[in-house]
Design a protein around this motif. Structure first.
Motif, PDB file in Angstrom:
ATOM      1  N   LEU A 159       0.811  -1.208   0.000  1.00  0.00           N
ATOM      2  CA  LEU A 159       0.000   0.000   0.000  1.00  0.00           C
ATOM      3  C   LEU A 159       0.851   1.267   0.000  1.00  0.00           C
ATOM      4  O   LEU A 159       0.296   2.378   0.051  1.00  0.00           O
ATOM      5  N   ASP A 160       2.174   1.125  -0.048  1.00  0.00           N
ATOM      6  CA  ASP A 160       3.063   2.284   0.069  1.00  0.00           C
ATOM      7  C   ASP A 160       3.669   2.673  -1.270  1.00  0.00           C
ATOM      8  O   ASP A 160       3.857   1.844  -2.161  1.00  0.00           O
ATOM      9  N   PHE A 161       3.961   3.962  -1.412  1.00  0.00           N
ATOM     10  CA  PHE A 161       4.597   4.493  -2.615  1.00  0.00           C
ATOM     11  C   PHE A 161       6.103   4.277  -2.519  1.00  0.00           C
ATOM     12  O   PHE A 161       6.719   4.535  -1.475  1.00  0.00           O
ATOM     13  N   ARG A 162       6.685   3.811  -3.621  1.00  0.00           N
ATOM     14  CA  ARG A 162       8.113   3.495  -3.631  1.00  0.00           C
ATOM     15  C   ARG A 162       8.788   4.106  -4.846  1.00  0.00           C
ATOM     16  O   ARG A 162       8.148   4.376  -5.875  1.00  0.00           O
ATOM     17  N   ASP A 163      10.069   4.311  -4.708  1.00  0.00           N
ATOM     18  CA  ASP A 163      10.847   4.825  -5.836  1.00  0.00           C
ATOM     19  C   ASP A 163      10.628   3.941  -7.054  1.00  0.00           C
ATOM     20  O   ASP A 163      10.639   2.708  -6.957  1.00  0.00           O
ATOM     21  N   GLY A 164      10.448   4.588  -8.189  1.00  0.00           N
ATOM     22  CA  GLY A 164      10.185   3.865  -9.431  1.00  0.00           C
ATOM     23  C   GLY A 164       8.722   3.811  -9.792  1.00  0.00           C
ATOM     24  O   GLY A 164       8.395   3.611 -10.964  1.00  0.00           O
ATOM     25  N   ASP A 165       7.818   3.989  -8.811  1.00  0.00           N
ATOM     26  CA  ASP A 165       6.391   4.076  -9.124  1.00  0.00           C
ATOM     27  C   ASP A 165       6.161   5.347  -9.941  1.00  0.00           C
ATOM     28  O   ASP A 165       6.580   6.445  -9.533  1.00  0.00           O
ATOM     29  N   ALA A 166       5.507   5.226 -11.075  1.00  0.00           N
ATOM     30  CA  ALA A 166       5.368   6.362 -11.988  1.00  0.00           C
ATOM     31  C   ALA A 166       4.720   7.566 -11.316  1.00  0.00           C
ATOM     32  O   ALA A 166       5.184   8.708 -11.469  1.00  0.00           O
ATOM     33  N   ASP A 167       3.648   7.332 -10.562  1.00  0.00           N
ATOM     34  CA  ASP A 167       2.957   8.454  -9.928  1.00  0.00           C
ATOM     35  C   ASP A 167       3.810   9.079  -8.828  1.00  0.00           C
ATOM     36  O   ASP A 167       3.812  10.303  -8.643  1.00  0.00           O
ATOM     37  N   TYR A 168       4.518   8.251  -8.087  1.00  0.00           N
ATOM     38  CA  TYR A 168       5.389   8.790  -7.041  1.00  0.00           C
ATOM     39  C   TYR A 168       6.527   9.603  -7.651  1.00  0.00           C
ATOM     40  O   TYR A 168       6.907  10.668  -7.135  1.00  0.00           O
ATOM     41  N   GLU A 169       7.065   9.141  -8.752  1.00  0.00           N
ATOM     42  CA  GLU A 169       8.110   9.905  -9.432  1.00  0.00           C
ATOM     43  C   GLU A 169       7.573  11.252  -9.902  1.00  0.00           C
ATOM     44  O   GLU A 169       8.283  12.272  -9.870  1.00  0.00           O
ATOM     45  N   ALA A 170       6.315  11.296 -10.333  1.00  0.00           N
ATOM     46  CA  ALA A 170       5.705  12.565 -10.740  1.00  0.00           C
ATOM     47  C   ALA A 170       5.583  13.510  -9.552  1.00  0.00           C
ATOM     48  O   ALA A 170       5.836  14.720  -9.669  1.00  0.00           O
ATOM     49  N   VAL A 171       5.188  12.974  -8.385  1.00  0.00           N
ATOM     50  CA  VAL A 171       5.096  13.803  -7.176  1.00  0.00           C
ATOM     51  C   VAL A 171       6.473  14.343  -6.806  1.00  0.00           C
ATOM     52  O   VAL A 171       6.634  15.536  -6.488  1.00  0.00           O
ATOM     53  N   LYS A 172       7.477  13.495  -6.846  1.00  0.00           N
ATOM     54  CA  LYS A 172       8.825  13.944  -6.495  1.00  0.00           C
ATOM     55  C   LYS A 172       9.316  15.014  -7.465  1.00  0.00           C
ATOM     56  O   LYS A 172       9.900  16.025  -7.031  1.00  0.00           O
ATOM     57  N   ARG A 173       9.090  14.802  -8.746  1.00  0.00           N
ATOM     58  CA  ARG A 173       9.555  15.758  -9.755  1.00  0.00           C
ATOM     59  C   ARG A 173       8.912  17.127  -9.545  1.00  0.00           C
ATOM     60  O   ARG A 173       9.592  18.158  -9.549  1.00  0.00           O
ATOM     61  N   ALA A 174       7.589  17.125  -9.349  1.00  0.00           N
ATOM     62  CA  ALA A 174       6.880  18.390  -9.223  1.00  0.00           C
ATOM     63  C   ALA A 174       7.192  19.077  -7.897  1.00  0.00           C
ATOM     64  O   ALA A 174       7.487  20.283  -7.851  1.00  0.00           O
ATOM     65  N   SER A 175       7.131  18.327  -6.800  1.00  0.00           N
ATOM     66  CA  SER A 175       7.271  18.949  -5.481  1.00  0.00           C
ATOM     67  C   SER A 175       8.672  19.487  -5.233  1.00  0.00           C
ATOM     68  O   SER A 175       8.869  20.323  -4.337  1.00  0.00           O
ATOM     69  N   ALA A 176       9.647  19.037  -6.012  1.00  0.00           N
ATOM     70  CA  ALA A 176      11.005  19.549  -5.865  1.00  0.00           C
ATOM     71  C   ALA A 176      11.122  20.997  -6.318  1.00  0.00           C
ATOM     72  O   ALA A 176      12.053  21.707  -5.890  1.00  0.00           O
ATOM     73  N   VAL A 177      10.190  21.464  -7.152  1.00  0.00           N
ATOM     74  CA  VAL A 177      10.333  22.803  -7.733  1.00  0.00           C
ATOM     75  C   VAL A 177       9.109  23.695  -7.565  1.00  0.00           C
ATOM     76  O   VAL A 177       9.195  24.908  -7.793  1.00  0.00           O
ATOM     77  N   VAL A 178       7.963  23.125  -7.162  1.00  0.00           N
ATOM     78  CA  VAL A 178       6.739  23.926  -7.144  1.00  0.00           C
ATOM     79  C   VAL A 178       5.773  23.338  -6.112  1.00  0.00           C
ATOM     80  O   VAL A 178       5.782  22.120  -5.877  1.00  0.00           O
ATOM     81  N   PRO A 179       4.942  24.168  -5.446  1.00  0.00           N
ATOM     82  CA  PRO A 179       3.923  23.609  -4.550  1.00  0.00           C
ATOM     83  C   PRO A 179       3.021  22.634  -5.299  1.00  0.00           C
ATOM     84  O   PRO A 179       2.528  22.943  -6.391  1.00  0.00           O
ATOM     85  N   THR A 180       2.788  21.474  -4.699  1.00  0.00           N
ATOM     86  CA  THR A 180       2.117  20.380  -5.405  1.00  0.00           C
ATOM     87  C   THR A 180       0.886  19.911  -4.629  1.00  0.00           C
ATOM     88  O   THR A 180       0.966  19.643  -3.433  1.00  0.00           O
ATOM     89  N   ILE A 181      -0.231  19.843  -5.341  1.00  0.00           N
ATOM     90  CA  ILE A 181      -1.476  19.298  -4.802  1.00  0.00           C
ATOM     91  C   ILE A 181      -1.577  17.852  -5.261  1.00  0.00           C
ATOM     92  O   ILE A 181      -1.443  17.562  -6.459  1.00  0.00           O
ATOM     93  N   VAL A 182      -1.818  16.942  -4.335  1.00  0.00           N
ATOM     94  CA  VAL A 182      -1.947  15.524  -4.666  1.00  0.00           C
ATOM     95  C   VAL A 182      -3.301  15.030  -4.166  1.00  0.00           C
ATOM     96  O   VAL A 182      -3.680  15.299  -3.020  1.00  0.00           O
ATOM     97  N   THR A 183      -4.021  14.326  -5.022  1.00  0.00           N
ATOM     98  CA  THR A 183      -5.222  13.615  -4.569  1.00  0.00           C
ATOM     99  C   THR A 183      -5.049  12.138  -4.870  1.00  0.00           C
ATOM    100  O   THR A 183      -4.622  11.755  -5.963  1.00  0.00           O
ATOM    101  N   VAL A 184      -5.352  11.305  -3.881  1.00  0.00           N
ATOM    102  CA  VAL A 184      -5.136   9.860  -3.957  1.00  0.00           C
ATOM    103  C   VAL A 184      -6.481   9.152  -3.888  1.00  0.00           C
ATOM    104  O   VAL A 184      -7.259   9.377  -2.951  1.00  0.00           O
ATOM    105  N   TYR A 185      -6.762   8.307  -4.868  1.00  0.00           N
ATOM    106  CA  TYR A 185      -7.965   7.480  -4.846  1.00  0.00           C
ATOM    107  C   TYR A 185      -7.744   6.355  -3.845  1.00  0.00           C
ATOM    108  O   TYR A 185      -6.870   5.502  -4.025  1.00  0.00           O
ATOM    109  N   LEU A 186      -8.556   6.358  -2.779  1.00  0.00           N
ATOM    110  CA  LEU A 186      -8.359   5.422  -1.672  1.00  0.00           C
ATOM    111  C   LEU A 186      -9.275   4.220  -1.800  1.00  0.00           C
ATOM    112  O   LEU A 186     -10.180   4.010  -0.996  1.00  0.00           O
ATOM    113  N   ASP A 187      -9.047   3.405  -2.817  1.00  0.00           N
ATOM    114  CA  ASP A 187      -9.804   2.152  -2.868  1.00  0.00           C
ATOM    115  C   ASP A 187      -9.330   1.194  -1.793  1.00  0.00           C
ATOM    116  O   ASP A 187     -10.052   0.263  -1.413  1.00  0.00           O
TER     117      ASP A 187
END
Length: 674
Positions: free
Chosen positions: A563-591
């Motif tokens: 259930l955890d985000f790990r390096d290499g996960d495409a969406d997690y890499e997107a969060v890391k890329r964006a949040s490194a340079v700009v305020p980032t809003i994330v919404t997670v579908y909690l199935d």
């Protein structure tokens, strides 16, 4: 499109006792509708002569109580007809997928006397209504004219898993039931049930295979999105409201009802390692914390609302679990007399329909047990769920289940022969069948199906998915959002210290991940390709998962594992890329309850969602609507905490990142918890 012809009651009575039927004929005042059966009048009483004998029989007399009519009809039925009513079939679809084949309807309803069918049709509302009416037309032509009950898995939500839910193409779209639990308002849940009831009825569906009263106490379990969370009292309250909405009240069935079938009795959510009971490898339950009664308690609301149906779980209880001082037999609940007769009927006094989950009498072949060969897509051929009864014959499984208390069998081979042979061989009494068939027929009489089983094809599209219902669903999507983080963020030209949400109107340039750019541009934003050029970023993702059993029919379709985000996960890499340079809003579908530890540290704003469109989400981000949700389950802090918690106990993980019931609100200079 087939049209009905409506006659005023006085005109019907004045026709001297007989009405010749054209393609369709109806009495508007008394709600009779027929396509082949004669409409007659006897002593001033108009009725459908379903068995075409020219006289008013008790089962055709709507003035009599449903139980009296059912008893009369059962006395007229052959053994084969009774056995057929105990089957809940899956008809074959047409090539276009928006109807059923004439051959399938003729075989199931006309030849095998099948009493109920599940619909997985996903066409337009009108196409679904036409298909339903074609099935009822075949049923009306049978010897006794017994209408067929048409059911559906949930179809008003987002996630689509064959065998668990239906793709939403014609109905209003609401958050998953976990989202309704996040809102936590029984009045809203009842309104949802009422809206869905009207949409179901509009297309000819009169039974919903829902709600799930199962508790989501095992966070890795794939069926969580269909539950009301992990708290038994919250689940009970909302299940009660859900049933009341679908059944058009709390006092049993009436002509406006859609039969609710609460599931899965009982303990389904306490799955070993989170593996699902549809799978051979996932059939076992575990109760290390001794919380079996919590799982039972969640069903009390359904009984308070006089729920009409109960579906037992596939799963097998663990060795050592006792009921009334005796160890529970290690068989699926559909075969357990202790769970169905002693506990459900005896302790709780339930006298409605017990409908088995799908395929419990079928064999589980080598592919079902061991998985399909690599490179071969797992199919449903050879699939069965006879857990605890794998070594028995098909007929022995029918006998065991009927003795346990099953009234109707879902997704069997659609052949009543094993039931007929069991009666003729003395393994089951015909009197026992009569008990089940009466229960089945009473519900059809109570719904008014014997008088008019037909949907209004012209009106179906005006009711299902109408603008008001769609707007209500959108509002619920928004309200169900759980605001988990809303940090003060330094933003270019927008001031410092202001919470990220609602968005400052000065922020115009946005970088997107998994969000429709056209929907964002329509709001006046500029979409950029590089997060470094943006004022903020918006990322949509979902709770992580693994496909741990890709060679299994359901394992290949379900979310299992981590259930955890790990390096290499495409969406997690997107969060890391964006949040490194700009305020980032994330919404997670909690199935499932995601581990968000390394997401929350990077997100300027973090929202949990339970199904929401981009349009509805943007309204919330811009402050046109507000998130009101509270977590219906805790979000653990790590996978180590997930592995250490007890599968049967609610909110018991060590140091959860966000506890059960957590949710922030917009307001003031910072978000506030309520």
């Amino acid at each position: 499109m087939r049209k009905f012809q409506f006659w005023p009651a006085a005109a019907v009575i004045g026709l001297g006792g007989y009405l010749a039927c054209g393609p369709a004929l109806a009495d508007a005042t008394s709600a009779l509708a027929a396509r082949s059966a004669p409409l007659l009048v006897e002593r001033g009483v108009p009725y459908k002569d379903l068995n075409r004998n020219g006289r008013l029989d008790p089962y055709e007399d709507r003035r009599l109580p449903p139980a009296v009519r059912a008893q009369d009809l059962v006395r007229r039925m052959t053994l084969e007809e009774k056995a057929g009513q105990m089957l809940h079939a899956t008809p074959a679809t047409t090539a276009t997928g928006d109807g059923w084949t004439a051959e399938s309807l003729a075989t199931l309803i006309g030849g095998r006397h099948v009493g109920a069918m599940i619909s997985r049709l996903a066409g337009t509302a009108q196409a679904q209504a036409v298909a339903a009416n074609q099935a009822q037309e075949v049923a009306e032509q049978t010897r006794l004219g017994i209408p067929v009950m048409l059911s559906s898995d949930p179809r008003n939500h987002f996630q689509y898993v064959p065998g668990a839910s239906v793709e939403n193409t014609a109905f209003s779209q609401w958050p998953e039931t976990t989202g309704l639990a996040a809102i936590g308002d029984p009045r809203l849940v009842r309104r949802f049930g009422d809206v869905a009831r009207q949409e179901y009825e509009a297309v000819g569906l009169r039974m919903t295979l829902s709600p799930q009263a199962d508790l989501s106490t095992e966070p890795r379990w794939p069926r969580i999105n269909g539950t009301f969370g992990e708290d038994p009292d919250l689940a009970s309250r909302l299940v009660e409201a859900y049933v009341a909405g679908f059944q058009n009240g709390e006092r049993g069935l009436n002509r406006g009802s859609v039969v609710a079938v609460v599931k899965h009795w009982v303990g389904y959510g306490a799955a070993v390692d989170g593996f699902d009971g549809h799978n051979h490898y996932g059939q076992d339950l575990t109760f290390p914390a001794g919380r079996f009664q919590d799982h039972v308690r969640a069903f009390r609301g359904a009984f308070a609302a006089d729920v009409a149906g109960v579906m037992p779980t596939y799963s097998v209880p663990p060795a050592g679990l006792t009921l009334f001082g005796r160890p529970l037999e290690r068989v699926g609940a559909g075969f357990s007399k202790q769970l169905l007769t002693d506990l459900l009927r005896g302790r709780f006094g339930f006298d409605g329909l017990i409908l088995s989950d799908w395929a419990i009498t079928q064999d589980c072949d080598v592919h079902c047990r061991d998985g399909w060969p690599d490179g071969q897509a797992p199919g449903f051929a050879g699939f069965g769920t006879p857990w605890g009864m794998e070594q028995a014959t098909v007929q022995q499984r029918f006998v065991k289940a009927i003795d346990a208390g099953i009234d109707q069998f879902g997704g069997t081979s659609d052949d009543p022969a094993p039931i007929v042979q069991a009666v003729r061989g003395g393994q089951v009494s015909e009197r026992r069948l009569d008990q089940s068939v009466v229960r089945i027929l009473v519900q059809k009489f109570a719904l008014g199906l014997f008088e008019n089983p037909y949907a209004d094809e012209a009106a179906a599209g005006r009711i299902a998915g109408n603008a008001r219902f769609v707007a209500e669903g959108k509002s619920a999507q928004q309200a169900s959002l759980v605001l988990l983080e809303n940090k003060p963020a330094a933003m270019r030209g927008a001031g410092r210290g202001r919470p990220m949400l609602p968005l400052n109107p000065l922020l115009k340039r946005v970088w997107l991940h998994n969000v429709d750019a056209a929907a964002v541009r329509a709001r006046g934003f500029t979409v950029v390709d590089d997060p470094a050029q943006a004022d903020f970023a918006l990322v949509r993702t979902a709770a992580p998962y693994e496909i741990l059993h890709p060679n299994y029919t359901f394992g290949s379709r379900q979310h299992e594992g981590r259930l955890d985000f790990r390096d290499g996960d495409a969406d997690y890499e997107a969060v890391k890329r964006a949040s490194a340079v700009v305020p980032t809003i994330v919404t997670v579908y909690l199935d499932r309850p995601a581990v968000l530890t390394n997401i929350s540290s990077r997100a300027a704003a973090l929202l949990g969602n339970f199904g929401i469109t981009d349009d509805a989400l943007l309204d919330v981000l811009q402050g046109k609507a507000r998130p009101r949700g509270r977590l219906p389950f805790e979000l653990p802090s790590s996978m180590a905490a997930v592995l250490a918690q007890a599968s049967d106990a609610p909110y018991d993980s060590r140091a959860p990142l966000y506890p059960f019931g957590f949710g922030l609100r917009y307001g003031g200079p910072i978000a506030s918890a309520e």
